[in-house]
Write a protein that holds these residues in place. Structure first.
Motif, PDB file in Angstrom:
ATOM      1  N   ILE A   1       0.984  -1.428  -0.244  1.00 61.10           N
ATOM      2  CA  ILE A   1       0.233   0.267   0.249  1.00 61.10           C
ATOM      3  C   ILE A   1       0.856   1.108  -0.383  1.00 61.10           C
ATOM      4  O   ILE A   1       0.435   2.371  -0.482  1.00 61.10           O
ATOM      5  CB  ILE A   1      -1.172  -0.454   1.232  1.00 61.10           C
ATOM      6  CG1 ILE A   1      -2.123  -1.383   1.127  1.00 61.10           C
ATOM      7  CG2 ILE A   1      -2.184   1.264   1.139  1.00 61.10           C
ATOM      8  CD1 ILE A   1      -2.943  -1.425   2.699  1.00 61.10           C
ATOM      9  N   ARG A   2       1.499   0.833   0.672  1.00 59.35           N
ATOM     10  CA  ARG A   2       3.010   2.069   0.635  1.00 59.35           C
ATOM     11  C   ARG A   2       3.669   2.641  -0.090  1.00 59.35           C
ATOM     12  O   ARG A   2       3.883   3.775  -1.062  1.00 59.35           O
ATOM     13  CB  ARG A   2       3.773   1.726   2.044  1.00 59.35           C
ATOM     14  CG  ARG A   2       4.907   3.175   2.106  1.00 59.35           C
ATOM     15  CD  ARG A   2       5.484   2.913   3.731  1.00 59.35           C
ATOM     16  NE  ARG A   2       6.563   2.175   3.083  1.00 59.35           N
ATOM     17  CZ  ARG A   2       6.951   1.948   4.831  1.00 59.35           C
ATOM     18  NH1 ARG A   2       6.711   2.743   5.772  1.00 59.35           N
ATOM     19  NH2 ARG A   2       8.129   0.947   4.543  1.00 59.35           N
ATOM     20  N   THR A   3       3.968   1.619  -1.240  1.00 57.99           N
ATOM     21  CA  THR A   3       4.333   1.747  -2.415  1.00 57.99           C
ATOM     22  C   THR A   3       3.336   2.491  -3.354  1.00 57.99           C
ATOM     23  O   THR A   3       3.869   3.664  -4.063  1.00 57.99           O
ATOM     24  CB  THR A   3       5.282  -0.095  -3.243  1.00 57.99           C
ATOM     25  OG1 THR A   3       5.692  -0.685  -2.041  1.00 57.99           O
ATOM     26  CG2 THR A   3       5.894   0.951  -4.166  1.00 57.99           C
ATOM     27  N   GLY A   4       2.196   1.753  -3.803  1.00 58.07           N
ATOM     28  CA  GLY A   4       1.734   2.671  -4.292  1.00 58.07           C
ATOM     29  C   GLY A   4       0.988   3.316  -3.934  1.00 58.07           C
ATOM     30  O   GLY A   4       0.894   4.466  -4.897  1.00 58.07           O
ATOM     31  N   LEU A   5       1.087   4.146  -3.154  1.00 61.23           N
ATOM     32  CA  LEU A   5       0.907   5.353  -2.614  1.00 61.23           C
ATOM     33  C   LEU A   5       1.876   6.375  -2.975  1.00 61.23           C
ATOM     34  O   LEU A   5       1.845   7.896  -3.595  1.00 61.23           O
ATOM     35  CB  LEU A   5       0.520   5.637  -0.958  1.00 61.23           C
ATOM     36  CG  LEU A   5       0.133   6.490   0.007  1.00 61.23           C
ATOM     37  CD1 LEU A   5      -1.326   7.400  -0.822  1.00 61.23           C
ATOM     38  CD2 LEU A   5       0.129   7.166   1.122  1.00 61.23           C
ATOM     39  N   ARG A   6       3.413   6.001  -2.791  1.00 60.12           N
ATOM     40  CA  ARG A   6       4.023   7.110  -3.007  1.00 60.12           C
ATOM     41  C   ARG A   6       4.430   6.722  -4.742  1.00 60.12           C
ATOM     42  O   ARG A   6       4.360   7.989  -5.598  1.00 60.12           O
ATOM     43  CB  ARG A   6       5.568   5.988  -2.810  1.00 60.12           C
ATOM     44  CG  ARG A   6       6.936   6.558  -2.963  1.00 60.12           C
ATOM     45  CD  ARG A   6       8.201   6.036  -2.771  1.00 60.12           C
ATOM     46  NE  ARG A   6       8.153   5.832  -1.170  1.00 60.12           N
ATOM     47  CZ  ARG A   6       8.295   4.636  -0.961  1.00 60.12           C
ATOM     48  NH1 ARG A   6       8.153   3.622  -1.704  1.00 60.12           N
ATOM     49  NH2 ARG A   6       8.418   4.221   0.743  1.00 60.12           N
ATOM     50  N   ASN A   7       3.400   6.245  -5.488  1.00 63.21           N
ATOM     51  CA  ASN A   7       3.556   5.969  -6.938  1.00 63.21           C
ATOM     52  C   ASN A   7       2.818   6.938  -7.202  1.00 63.21           C
ATOM     53  O   ASN A   7       2.779   8.098  -8.324  1.00 63.21           O
ATOM     54  CB  ASN A   7       3.349   5.136  -7.349  1.00 63.21           C
ATOM     55  CG  ASN A   7       4.476   4.403  -8.047  1.00 63.21           C
ATOM     56  OD1 ASN A   7       5.546   4.386  -7.077  1.00 63.21           O
ATOM     57  ND2 ASN A   7       4.768   2.923  -7.450  1.00 63.21           N
ATOM     58  N   ILE A   8       1.355   6.981  -6.622  1.00 66.14           N
ATOM     59  CA  ILE A   8       0.803   8.120  -6.942  1.00 66.14           C
ATOM     60  C   ILE A   8       0.805   9.024  -6.592  1.00 66.14           C
ATOM     61  O   ILE A   8       0.600  10.736  -7.325  1.00 66.14           O
ATOM     62  CB  ILE A   8      -1.022   7.757  -5.758  1.00 66.14           C
ATOM     63  CG1 ILE A   8      -1.156   6.107  -6.299  1.00 66.14           C
ATOM     64  CG2 ILE A   8      -1.619   9.409  -5.775  1.00 66.14           C
ATOM     65  CD1 ILE A   8      -2.839   6.118  -5.595  1.00 66.14           C
ATOM     66  N   SER A   9       2.044   9.827  -5.871  1.00 62.36           N
ATOM     67  CA  SER A   9       2.462  11.244  -5.317  1.00 62.36           C
ATOM     68  C   SER A   9       3.007  11.447  -6.048  1.00 62.36           C
ATOM     69  O   SER A   9       2.993  12.885  -6.191  1.00 62.36           O
ATOM     70  CB  SER A   9       3.180  11.035  -3.624  1.00 62.36           C
ATOM     71  OG  SER A   9       4.222  10.221  -3.694  1.00 62.36           O
ATOM     72  N   ILE A  10       3.815  10.680  -6.494  1.00 58.75           N
ATOM     73  CA  ILE A  10       5.202  11.278  -7.662  1.00 58.75           C
ATOM     74  C   ILE A  10       4.352  11.291  -8.852  1.00 58.75           C
ATOM     75  O   ILE A  10       4.132  12.055  -9.456  1.00 58.75           O
ATOM     76  CB  ILE A  10       5.886  10.180  -8.091  1.00 58.75           C
ATOM     77  CG1 ILE A  10       7.040   9.892  -7.043  1.00 58.75           C
ATOM     78  CG2 ILE A  10       6.955  10.432  -8.997  1.00 58.75           C
ATOM     79  CD1 ILE A  10       7.099   8.497  -7.184  1.00 58.75           C
ATOM     80  N   SER A  11       3.055  10.887  -9.309  1.00 56.80           N
ATOM     81  CA  SER A  11       2.080  11.192 -10.915  1.00 56.80           C
ATOM     82  C   SER A  11       1.482  12.136  -9.974  1.00 56.80           C
ATOM     83  O   SER A  11       1.294  13.075 -11.309  1.00 56.80           O
ATOM     84  CB  SER A  11       1.972  10.007 -11.245  1.00 56.80           C
ATOM     85  OG  SER A  11       2.376   8.170 -10.738  1.00 56.80           O
ATOM     86  N   TYR A  12       0.676  12.598  -9.347  1.00 56.80           N
ATOM     87  CA  TYR A  12      -0.265  12.963  -8.803  1.00 56.80           C
ATOM     88  C   TYR A  12       0.296  14.378  -8.185  1.00 56.80           C
ATOM     89  O   TYR A  12       0.929  14.224  -7.267  1.00 56.80           O
ATOM     90  CB  TYR A  12      -1.727  12.582  -8.223  1.00 56.80           C
ATOM     91  CG  TYR A  12      -1.997  12.010  -9.673  1.00 56.80           C
ATOM     92  CD1 TYR A  12      -2.851  11.994 -10.836  1.00 56.80           C
ATOM     93  CD2 TYR A  12      -1.940  10.287  -9.365  1.00 56.80           C
ATOM     94  CE1 TYR A  12      -3.434  11.602 -12.014  1.00 56.80           C
ATOM     95  CE2 TYR A  12      -2.807   9.684 -10.773  1.00 56.80           C
ATOM     96  CZ  TYR A  12      -3.980  10.043 -11.749  1.00 56.80           C
ATOM     97  OH  TYR A  12      -3.472   9.189 -12.480  1.00 56.80           O
ATOM     98  N   SER A  13       0.052  15.760  -8.816  1.00 54.26           N
ATOM     99  CA  SER A  13       0.259  16.811  -7.847  1.00 54.26           C
ATOM    100  C   SER A  13      -0.600  17.659  -6.649  1.00 54.26           C
ATOM    101  O   SER A  13      -0.856  17.648  -5.486  1.00 54.26           O
ATOM    102  CB  SER A  13       0.138  18.185  -8.660  1.00 54.26           C
ATOM    103  OG  SER A  13      -0.542  18.359  -9.536  1.00 54.26           O
ATOM    104  N   ARG A  14      -2.359  16.427  -6.982  1.00 54.87           N
ATOM    105  CA  ARG A  14      -3.477  17.093  -6.073  1.00 54.87           C
ATOM    106  C   ARG A  14      -4.985  15.907  -6.726  1.00 54.87           C
ATOM    107  O   ARG A  14      -4.749  16.268  -7.817  1.00 54.87           O
ATOM    108  CB  ARG A  14      -4.040  18.302  -6.415  1.00 54.87           C
ATOM    109  CG  ARG A  14      -5.030  18.285  -5.067  1.00 54.87           C
ATOM    110  CD  ARG A  14      -5.842  19.620  -5.460  1.00 54.87           C
ATOM    111  NE  ARG A  14      -6.607  20.036  -6.504  1.00 54.87           N
ATOM    112  CZ  ARG A  14      -7.656  20.600  -6.995  1.00 54.87           C
ATOM    113  NH1 ARG A  14      -7.516  21.952  -6.100  1.00 54.87           N
ATOM    114  NH2 ARG A  14      -8.319  20.780  -7.787  1.00 54.87           N
ATOM    115  N   ILE A  15      -4.827  14.596  -5.536  1.00 54.93           N
ATOM    116  CA  ILE A  15      -5.721  13.806  -6.089  1.00 54.93           C
ATOM    117  C   ILE A  15      -6.748  13.856  -5.265  1.00 54.93           C
ATOM    118  O   ILE A  15      -6.748  13.459  -3.737  1.00 54.93           O
ATOM    119  CB  ILE A  15      -4.865  12.427  -6.355  1.00 54.93           C
ATOM    120  CG1 ILE A  15      -5.866  11.751  -6.808  1.00 54.93           C
ATOM    121  CG2 ILE A  15      -4.179  12.243  -5.774  1.00 54.93           C
ATOM    122  CD1 ILE A  15      -5.691   9.972  -7.749  1.00 54.93           C
ATOM    123  N   SER A  16      -8.119  13.336  -5.506  1.00 51.35           N
ATOM    124  CA  SER A  16      -8.492  13.259  -3.803  1.00 51.35           C
ATOM    125  C   SER A  16      -8.500  12.360  -3.419  1.00 51.35           C
ATOM    126  O   SER A  16      -7.383  10.325  -3.769  1.00 51.35           O
ATOM    127  CB  SER A  16     -10.560  12.969  -4.474  1.00 51.35           C
ATOM    128  OG  SER A  16     -10.281  12.231  -5.601  1.00 51.35           O
TER     129      SER A  16
END
Length: 725
Positions: free
Chosen positions: A593-608
């Motif tokens: 989960i933490r790895t997936g969250l890290r990838n999301i934070s790199i890809s999106y500057s803002r996400i719901s």
């Protein structure tokens, strides 16, 4: 101008070293025996690589010398010197032999035999406080006593002559170029003898040389065996009545020959143990155990029974006890080697080392035949016998018996029954200062506790056990593996990773199963630390299939796909349960989960947070609330650099900075440098001889004197520029 001079000086030094490497010697290396005899191209050539201060070289010379005298001109012999770097004064004694050989080749082997006889004069404890000139003086005195007063000036001047130094270097380089790294090593007609086939007695050399002198007889013997085997195959096509008669006839000669050869090997090992018991030399008993490994697969019921008759004698109590574990062999097998099976017990008293070795042979045979109940009874009897003995010469065999004692109970599912016995044996080994038995029994107790998931008891035992330097590489690897498992369960992943990787590196290449287990646990520990193992780890030779489930698991963690992680976990659940790593894999869910969250934070500057829950594939009752708590925990732990807009339900990521402006590269380099320095220190410690604990503490004046001697020795070595050593 100065810069140009230094460049010229460096170039000149490199050129002279390369030039010195390329110059071949003036004549081939080696000392012929008997001195003066030339190598006959039609004779059998035996080449031996010896170290003058190696005890194994000393023991192998008398039977080889006897064989050379027996065969005369039919055998040619060349001796090459290989001064091993970890033997004190090996280089100096080798140089002395070259000095004598240059002056008079007839005196070379007389001095060599004197070195063999008085090896104790040049061991570490005897020469530890002596300077290099003092050691040379001792050698000159010994050479003068052996060869005569005329050699005093020859030896003294020879150590100042570059000719002898060059001859010693050439001999060392010749040995290493032939692939020799230990002594003694033997080549016969250019082919290296394996360590398992190296003869330790005259009979072994006679067997090798006879097969080369009379090849026609050997070929006729093999043809006779083949014809007998083919004849026996034709017999099987006859009627059932004839077939039943043939079953009672004599077996093919090849079977009898193989059985006799194995029995002869066991007799030679028994003689080695008998000698070690008489001289109280543990290394002879250790060598006997190593030689047994080479013939383990050749043990049969008839061989074991014949060996028991030879070693113990049919009337002894130990013979009756051990014979009950060996199945009755066929009538024709019992006739093997009856003429030469003279009982050793009939001629003299049987040493306890040989009796314990007989327990070891029977136990090996029963375990290889998968007769675990009989092995359990035999091992229990051997342990009961060992409790009444206290001799250091049986420690090597006893450690093997401890291992197979535990293995036999583990294979029958009764491992918990012997825990008290193992604790008692460990206590006795500690009181007797049996360090090899201590480390073996400690590993067996750790394995016993871990088998039943008693990790707290295992850690208490490990922390309170006496500390000592490891004697067996195999036992040390097992200890590191068990320590890594304990540290992993206790969430100490950094220490666990270091122990598991070290165990995998130190393990022998042949121990494939052990290395696979080490790599499985090391992979999971690295994943729990947030690292991704390299692909080459999963592609190691012989491990691809075994590590396939962990490769797919690593891929799921690397991507951060929780759904893929669940699928892999379900697909290989049986494999993970058998490896007893299922609980560790459950811990990896948070990392995914933490790895997936890290990838999301790199890809999106803002996400719901709703999209975060959807991308992470959270299947809980309230995925948005779970996503918010997961993001908050990741921010607190420093896994991602972001903030949460609780009012609007958004995760806002901060801009990624330059990693080289942080301390990350410095920390990475620091960890690598620390690892390399630690490995260097371990390598240096492994080359040192054990300290003399009985020596009294040195005074301040003695320490200053020793320091001054060390500085003189370092200065002498620097002047000598002994790069090869």
């Amino acid at each position: 101008m100065i810069r140009a001079f230094f460049l010229f000086l460096v170039f000149f030094i490199i050129w002279t070293q390369v030039h010195a490497q390329l110059i071949p010697p003036s004549k081939p290396d080696g000392f012929a025996y008997p001195p003066g005899r030339r190598v006959d191209p039609d004779s059998i050539l035996i080449e031996a690589f010896y170290d003058p201060v190696c005890p194994y070289s000393r023991d192998s010379w008398p039977p080889l010398k006897q064989a050379l005298k027996h065969y005369g001109s039919r055998v040619s012999f060349l001796l090459h010197l290989l001064p091993l770097p970890y033997h004190d004064n090996a280089y100096v004694t080798s140089r002395a032999l070259h000095i004598v050989n240059i002056h008079n080749a007839n005196a070379t082997f007389s001095l060599l035999e004197r070195f063999f006889k008085d090896q104790a004069m040049f061991y570490g404890a005897q020469t530890q406080l002596l300077t290099r000139p003092e050691v040379v003086g001792r050698i000159v005195k010994l050479g003068t006593t052996t060869l005569g007063n005329s050699y005093r000036h020859v030896l003294k001047s020879g150590f100042n002559d570059t000719k002898s130094e060059r001859a010693t270097r050439v001999s060392f380089k010749h040995s290493t170029s032939r692939g020799v790294y230990g002594t003694p090593t033997f080549y016969v007609n250019g082919f290296k003898l394996p360590d398992a086939d190296t003869p330790s007695e005259f009979g072994g050399w006679k067997k090798i040389i006879d097969s080369l002198i009379h090849p026609q007889k050997v070929q006729a013997k093999h043809l006779k065996k083949i014809s007998e085997i083919r004849g026996s195959e034709k017999m099987t096509t006859t009627t059932q009545d004839v077939e039943m008669k043939d079953n009672n006839q004599t077996p093919p000669q090849s079977i009898v020959s193989a059985t006799t050869s194995t029995l002869q090997h066991l007799k030679e090992i028994a003689a080695l143990i008998d000698t070690g018991s008489y001289t109280k030399e543990v290394r002879r008993v250790a060598r006997a155990v190593r030689l047994t490994v080479g013939i383990r697969q050749k043990l049969t019921a008839s061989v074991v029974a014949s060996f028991l008759d030879f070693a113990l004698g049919p009337g002894s109590e130990a013979h009756a006890r051990l014979s009950s574990f060996v199945p009755k062999s066929d009538e024709h097998d019992m006739e093997v080697d009856t003429a030469s099976s003279t009982s050793l017990a009939a001629s003299k008293h049987v040493p306890v080392e040989l009796e314990i070795y007989c327990y070891f042979i029977v136990l090996l045979f029963l375990i290889d035949q998968k007769k675990y109940n009989e092995a359990k009874a035999c091992s229990s009897a051997s342990i009961a016998r060992l409790k009444s003995l206290n001799k250091r010469t049986i420690d090597v065999i006893a450690s093997r018996l401890y291992f197979y004692y535990s293995l036999s109970y583990e294979m029958t599912g009764d491992l918990a029954e012997i825990r008290g016995t193992l604790l008692s044996l460990h206590h006795s080994a500690t009181l007797r200062h049996d360090e090899l038995g201590q480390e073996t029994l400690l590993n067996l107790l750790l394995r016993n506790y871990l088998h039943y998931n008693l990790y707290d008891q295992a850690e208490k035992l490990r922390s309170k056990a006496p500390r000592f330097e490891a004697h067996s590489n195999q036992q040390f690897c097992r200890y590191l593996f068990y320590l890594g498992k304990i540290r992993t369960i206790q969430l100490e992943y950094t220490d666990a990773k270091e122990s598991l990787l070290q165990a995998a590196r130190k393990a022998p290449v042949a121990a494939l199963g052990f290395r696979v287990q080490c790599n499985k646990w090391a992979i999971l520990v690295r994943l729990l630390l947030g690292e991704i193992p390299e692909r080459s780890i999963f592609m190691q030779k012989g491990m691809e299939k075994a590590l396939r489930p962990y490769f797919e698991l690593t891929n799921a963690v690397r991507i951060g796909d929780l759904e893929l992680f669940r699928n892999v976990q379900e697909k290989f659940s049986k494999t993970f349960s058998e490896d007893r790593t299922h609980n560790l894999i459950v811990r990896l869910r948070h990392n995914v989960i933490r790895t997936g969250l890290r990838n999301i934070s790199i890809s999106y500057s803002r996400i719901s947070l709703t999209d975060v829950a959807q991308k992470l594939r959270l299947n809980s009752a309230n995925p948005v609330a779970d996503a918010e708590s997961i993001v908050a925990k990741a921010i607190r732990d420093g896994a991602i650099d972001a903030t949460i807009d609780h009012k609007n339900g958004y995760m806002v990521s901060k801009e990624t900075g330059d990693i080289y402006s942080t301390n990350e590269p410095q920390n990475a380099f620091n960890s690598r440098i620390a690892f390399c320095l630690n490995m260097h220190n371990e390598a240096v410690r492994a080359l040192r001889f054990p300290p003399n604990t009985h020596r009294e503490k040195e005074s301040e004046e003695k320490r200053r004197e020793m320091k001054q001697q060390e500085e003189e020795l370092a200065k002498y070595m620097a002047e000598e520029d002994d790069d090869d050593f």
